[in-house]
Design a protein around this motif. Structure first.
Motif, PDB file in Angstrom:
ATOM      1  N   GLU A 492       0.819  -1.211   0.000  1.00 52.57           N
ATOM      2  CA  GLU A 492       0.000   0.000   0.000  1.00 52.57           C
ATOM      3  C   GLU A 492       0.860   1.271   0.000  1.00 52.57           C
ATOM      4  O   GLU A 492       0.624   2.202   0.762  1.00 52.57           O
ATOM      5  CB  GLU A 492      -0.948  -0.001   1.209  1.00 52.57           C
ATOM      6  N   ALA A 493       1.865   1.286  -0.854  1.00 53.93           N
ATOM      7  CA  ALA A 493       2.754   2.443  -0.932  1.00 53.93           C
ATOM      8  C   ALA A 493       3.156   2.669  -2.383  1.00 53.93           C
ATOM      9  O   ALA A 493       2.960   1.809  -3.254  1.00 53.93           O
ATOM     10  CB  ALA A 493       3.988   2.233  -0.054  1.00 53.93           C
ATOM     11  N   LYS A 494       3.701   3.856  -2.639  1.00 59.91           N
ATOM     12  CA  LYS A 494       4.163   4.229  -3.976  1.00 59.91           C
ATOM     13  C   LYS A 494       5.662   4.498  -3.926  1.00 59.91           C
ATOM     14  O   LYS A 494       6.209   4.846  -2.876  1.00 59.91           O
ATOM     15  CB  LYS A 494       3.413   5.468  -4.466  1.00 59.91           C
ATOM     16  N   PRO A 495       6.337   4.396  -5.074  1.00 58.79           N
ATOM     17  CA  PRO A 495       7.804   4.499  -5.055  1.00 58.79           C
ATOM     18  C   PRO A 495       8.343   5.926  -5.041  1.00 58.79           C
ATOM     19  O   PRO A 495       9.552   6.121  -5.136  1.00 58.79           O
ATOM     20  CB  PRO A 495       8.205   3.789  -6.355  1.00 58.79           C
ATOM     21  N   TRP A 496       7.477   6.932  -4.919  1.00 59.17           N
ATOM     22  CA  TRP A 496       7.925   8.308  -5.136  1.00 59.17           C
ATOM     23  C   TRP A 496       8.697   8.898  -3.958  1.00 59.17           C
ATOM     24  O   TRP A 496       9.191  10.023  -4.067  1.00 59.17           O
ATOM     25  CB  TRP A 496       6.722   9.177  -5.470  1.00 59.17           C
ATOM     26  N   ASN A 497       8.808   8.190  -2.859  1.00 64.64           N
ATOM     27  CA  ASN A 497       9.635   8.706  -1.756  1.00 64.64           C
ATOM     28  C   ASN A 497      11.045   8.129  -1.783  1.00 64.64           C
ATOM     29  O   ASN A 497      11.842   8.398  -0.883  1.00 64.64           O
ATOM     30  CB  ASN A 497       8.974   8.419  -0.405  1.00 64.64           C
ATOM     31  N   GLU A 498      11.362   7.335  -2.823  1.00 62.83           N
ATOM     32  CA  GLU A 498      12.709   6.791  -2.973  1.00 62.83           C
ATOM     33  C   GLU A 498      13.622   7.835  -3.631  1.00 62.83           C
ATOM     34  O   GLU A 498      13.205   8.572  -4.522  1.00 62.83           O
ATOM     35  CB  GLU A 498      12.691   5.521  -3.833  1.00 62.83           C
ATOM     36  N   ASP A 516       2.517  12.868  -3.273  1.00 69.70           N
ATOM     37  CA  ASP A 516       3.540  12.121  -4.016  1.00 69.70           C
ATOM     38  C   ASP A 516       4.513  13.078  -4.696  1.00 69.70           C
ATOM     39  O   ASP A 516       5.726  12.819  -4.744  1.00 69.70           O
ATOM     40  CB  ASP A 516       2.886  11.218  -5.063  1.00 69.70           C
ATOM     41  N   ALA A 517       3.988  14.175  -5.248  1.00 65.37           N
ATOM     42  CA  ALA A 517       4.858  15.157  -5.898  1.00 65.37           C
ATOM     43  C   ALA A 517       5.819  15.781  -4.890  1.00 65.37           C
ATOM     44  O   ALA A 517       7.004  15.999  -5.193  1.00 65.37           O
ATOM     45  CB  ALA A 517       4.007  16.235  -6.568  1.00 65.37           C
ATOM     46  N   PRO A 538      -3.697  17.671 -11.168  1.00 70.41           N
ATOM     47  CA  PRO A 538      -3.385  19.103 -11.311  1.00 70.41           C
ATOM     48  C   PRO A 538      -2.620  19.670 -10.122  1.00 70.41           C
ATOM     49  O   PRO A 538      -1.721  20.498 -10.294  1.00 70.41           O
ATOM     50  CB  PRO A 538      -4.777  19.740 -11.457  1.00 70.41           C
ATOM     51  N   GLU A 539      -2.979  19.226  -8.922  1.00 68.52           N
ATOM     52  CA  GLU A 539      -2.260  19.706  -7.742  1.00 68.52           C
ATOM     53  C   GLU A 539      -0.803  19.257  -7.768  1.00 68.52           C
ATOM     54  O   GLU A 539       0.095  20.014  -7.370  1.00 68.52           O
ATOM     55  CB  GLU A 539      -2.936  19.198  -6.474  1.00 68.52           C
ATOM     56  N   ALA A 540      -0.553  18.030  -8.232  1.00 70.63           N
ATOM     57  CA  ALA A 540       0.819  17.535  -8.328  1.00 70.63           C
ATOM     58  C   ALA A 540       1.607  18.321  -9.362  1.00 70.63           C
ATOM     59  O   ALA A 540       2.795  18.625  -9.147  1.00 70.63           O
ATOM     60  CB  ALA A 540       0.807  16.045  -8.680  1.00 70.63           C
ATOM     61  N   LEU A 544       5.208  20.316  -8.815  1.00 72.00           N
ATOM     62  CA  LEU A 544       6.397  20.060  -9.635  1.00 72.00           C
ATOM     63  C   LEU A 544       6.859  21.331 -10.346  1.00 72.00           C
ATOM     64  O   LEU A 544       8.068  21.595 -10.450  1.00 72.00           O
ATOM     65  CB  LEU A 544       6.092  18.959 -10.653  1.00 72.00           C
ATOM     66  N   ARG A 545       5.910  22.120 -10.832  1.00 73.33           N
ATOM     67  CA  ARG A 545       6.272  23.350 -11.538  1.00 73.33           C
ATOM     68  C   ARG A 545       6.952  24.350 -10.594  1.00 73.33           C
ATOM     69  O   ARG A 545       7.971  24.945 -10.941  1.00 73.33           O
ATOM     70  CB  ARG A 545       5.030  23.985 -12.166  1.00 73.33           C
ATOM     71  N   LYS A 546       6.392  24.516  -9.411  1.00 76.09           N
ATOM     72  CA  LYS A 546       6.980  25.462  -8.458  1.00 76.09           C
ATOM     73  C   LYS A 546       8.352  25.002  -7.973  1.00 76.09           C
ATOM     74  O   LYS A 546       9.162  25.825  -7.541  1.00 76.09           O
ATOM     75  CB  LYS A 546       6.033  25.643  -7.269  1.00 76.09           C
TER      76      LYS A 546
END
Length: 637
Positions: A492-498, A516-517, A538-540, A544-546
């Motif tokens: 139940e996790a995503k790889p984006w904190n690696e 995640d972003a 859109p929030e992500a 990322l843009r900022k």
């Protein structure tokens, strides 16, 4: 004799109250797979207390003399000595009839869609879709109406009826249309003209969340173009309405002889540049909104590619996972029976997408050939012996890495030692891993719907072969750790904190949300290459843009599949057995053209390379101008 009877009454009342308190949440408690549950919970068929038990919050019932006597008995029991209570336990009480079954996955629907209500003064268990408690479907019409055991049996039989299954399927298929659960995030646009385009789309399709999100991203990228020429406002209004939307029923029979019904979609979005090309997706979440969003993205991708072709997408809410080959074949044949009349070499040719692989495309093409009566062209993606190029499945994944390589070259960098995180574990993700390894990068993650796998040592070709074997056998990525003990699987996790330098989201739309972003930014990510369509919310995207994370859009980076598909359909290419080296050379050249077109359009409209979204703007602008010119030349059609 008073003690056993009083004790049984107390237990009966407590069981009834517990059942009703659970049912008042509008679904009975769902337990973990493999756990044993008691479907009866209370007394047996000959106990009349269930019919007289009030619901919590229901209409009050006047207290009778019997009730007062009953409460007095309970008070007397509570005041008895311990010795007397021990004697009461030894007395033979009437055994309750129990129905204990092992929890199965199909029971989830029964409990999720059940609730308790009063019918003619009796508490019953109802189906929350058709508002019936199923007594007409009972095999034993003479059972006690007040028995929970009989009612649960009746509800089970009712829920297994085809009518209820279809109602439940429609309910689940339309759950994404509940705006309360999935609110539409409206971006702030610079110009009122661009805002009016989004407002018109919202007014027309207020419940199509994915499509509206895609429209907002495109309009945001085109703000400067629209402000420069008001003529493009009318073009956008026409472009945002698909040329043809086909929704149809797909009935099929499983291996047990039971009939099922799914819903099929095909959206032919725009054919101004040529016949349509686009994928078929088989997934339970498939809806008209997702079909429109995928077709819109495919239209822009095809317009940006070196080949001038139209865009389409479609599929079904059918889930091929866990189905036998014969069941998948029967579904594909039924699906093609309806859609074949809209397909053809000069009309629309489908390709692979999520849930559709070599097996599914083979069954689809076989039925199409049978119905059409000729072997004209081919669907893109099937096996080499009845298709053209030999690297069709690798093309999209390889193309993503080729595009990222061009991006790094502009930054005077290469892939040597670059740490990459990849989501997904399908065709695209695994081929991204292959090409990253070939270029000297260090890919460390893959993921599935249950969690993600991280190997700090990085993947190699042997490890990729093991991953492919695991996915072919439909096993969990957790099994990878049995061979490579240092690897870890996180549920139940995503790889984006690696920790990473480059991210490749290759799973599904909106897989990266705002949190995640933030994790990606904090993990050191500087480049995000979109392998799936619209992977960021859109929030992500705002986060990322900022944070100046450079984004390579799927419209441009994912052009590899378009290129390979056109190779397959080219008669000259079909007569040549391409070597991997020749194919990669052609693919790299096509990706380079796509990259250069995106870069030139961005610079022409004042987006510098310092902007994190300059490639997003450039890709959409280049594709849109190509479409707008063709639509203007052909008139209002």
């Amino acid at each position: 004799m008073l003690l056993p009877v009083g004790g049984l009454v107390m237990n009966t009342m407590m069981d009834d109250m517990n059942l009703i308190q659970q049912a008042q949440r509008h679904h009975l408690v769902v337990r973990e797979l493999g756990e044993e549950i008691d479907l009866e919970i209370g007394p047996g068929d000959d106990d009349p207390s269930f019919a007289n038990t009030p619901l919590i919050g229901g209409p009050p019932r006047e207290t009778s003399v019997d009730d007062n006597d009953e409460s007095k008995n309970m008070v007397m029991i509570s005041q008895l000595s311990g010795h007397d209570q021990d004697m009461s336990k030894a007395q033979p009480a009437k055994r309750k009839k129990k129905v204990v079954k092992r929890w199965r996955e199909e029971w989830a629907d029964t409990y999720k869609w059940a609730y308790v209500d009063v019918k003619e003064g009796t508490a019953r268990i109802f189906c929350s879709i058709c508002r019936e408690y199923g007594r007409k479907h009972r095999r034993n019409p003479y059972g006690n109406e007040g028995s929970r055991n009989m009612q649960m049996s009746a509800l089970e039989e009712h829920n297994n009826s085809l009518l209820h299954k279809e109602a439940l399927r429609l309910q689940m298929a339309s759950k994404d249309k509940i705006i309360v659960d999935k609110p539409i995030y409206v971006k702030a646009l610079m110009s009122k003209t661009a805002g009016s385009i989004v407002e018109a789309a919202l007014k027309r399709d207020p419940n199509e969340v994915e499509f509206i999100q895609s429209v907002q991203e495109v309009v945001h990228a085109l703000e400067r173009v629209i402000a420069k020429n008001s003529h493009y406002v009318n073009i956008m209004e026409r472009l945002l309405e698909p040329e043809r939307m086909i929704v149809f029923r797909v009935p099929w029979v499983d291996d047990r002889g039971e009939t099922h019904v799914n819903r099929g979609f095909r959206v032919q979005f725009n054919q101004a540049l040529g016949p349509c090309r686009g994928g078929f997706r088989f997934h339970p979440s498939m809806s008209l909104s997702i079909a429109k969003f995928l077709a819109f993205e495919q239209t822009l991708r095809n317009a940006l590619s070196p080949y001038k072709i139209g865009g389409a997408a479609g599929g079904s809410d059918f889930d091929p996972k866990g189905k036998s080959d014969n069941e998948v074949m029967r579904f594909c044949q039924s699906f093609m029976n309806e859609i074949y009349r809209y397909l053809g070499i000069d009309k629309d040719l489908p390709s692979e997408e999520m849930g559709v692989g070599t097996r599914e495309m083979g069954y689809l093409f076989g039925q199409y050939r049978r119905l059409a009566g000729h072997f004209q062209g081919s669907f893109t993606g099937p096996r080499i012996f009845w298709s053209g190029s030999s690297l069709r499945t690798e093309a999209t994944g390889y193309g993503l890495v080729f595009f990222a390589q061009l991006l790094l070259a502009d930054l005077n960098k290469d892939f040597k030692g670059i740490r990459c995180v990849v989501s997904g574990c399908g065709k695209i993700a695994l081929h991204v891993l292959e090409k990253l390894i070939a270029y000297g990068a260090l890919p460390v993650t893959v993921s599935d719907s249950k969690g993600y796998l991280v190997d700090e040592e990085g993947f190699d070709y042997d490890k990729i072969a093991l991953l492919r074997e695991i996915k072919t056998q439909q096993r969990s990525l957790r099994d990878y750790s049995k061979t490579y003990a240092r690897a870890k699987y996180y549920d139940e996790a995503k790889p984006w904190n690696e920790r990473c330098d480059v991210a490749f989201p290759c799973a599904t739309q909106n897989e990266i949300d705002q949190s995640d972003a933030m994790n990606l930014v904090n993990s050191g990510c500087r480049i995000l290459v979109e392998g799936s369509n619209m992977p960021c919310t859109p929030e992500a995207v705002d986060v990322l843009r900022k944070s100046n994370v450079l984004i390579a859009p799927a419209v441009a980076a994912g052009a590899g599949g378009v290129v390979a598909g056109e190779f397959e359909l080219n008669h000259e290419c079909n007569s040549v057995n391409w070597s991997p080296q020749d194919f990669e050379s052609k693919l790299q050249e096509a990706i380079k053209q796509t990259y250069q077109r995106s870069l030139k359009a961005a610079l022409d409209f004042g987006y510098s390379k310092e902007s994190p979204e300059y490639l997003v703007h450039g890709a959409v602008i280049s594709a849109f101008l190509t479409l707008a010119q063709a639509m203007t030349d052909q008139g209002c059609v």
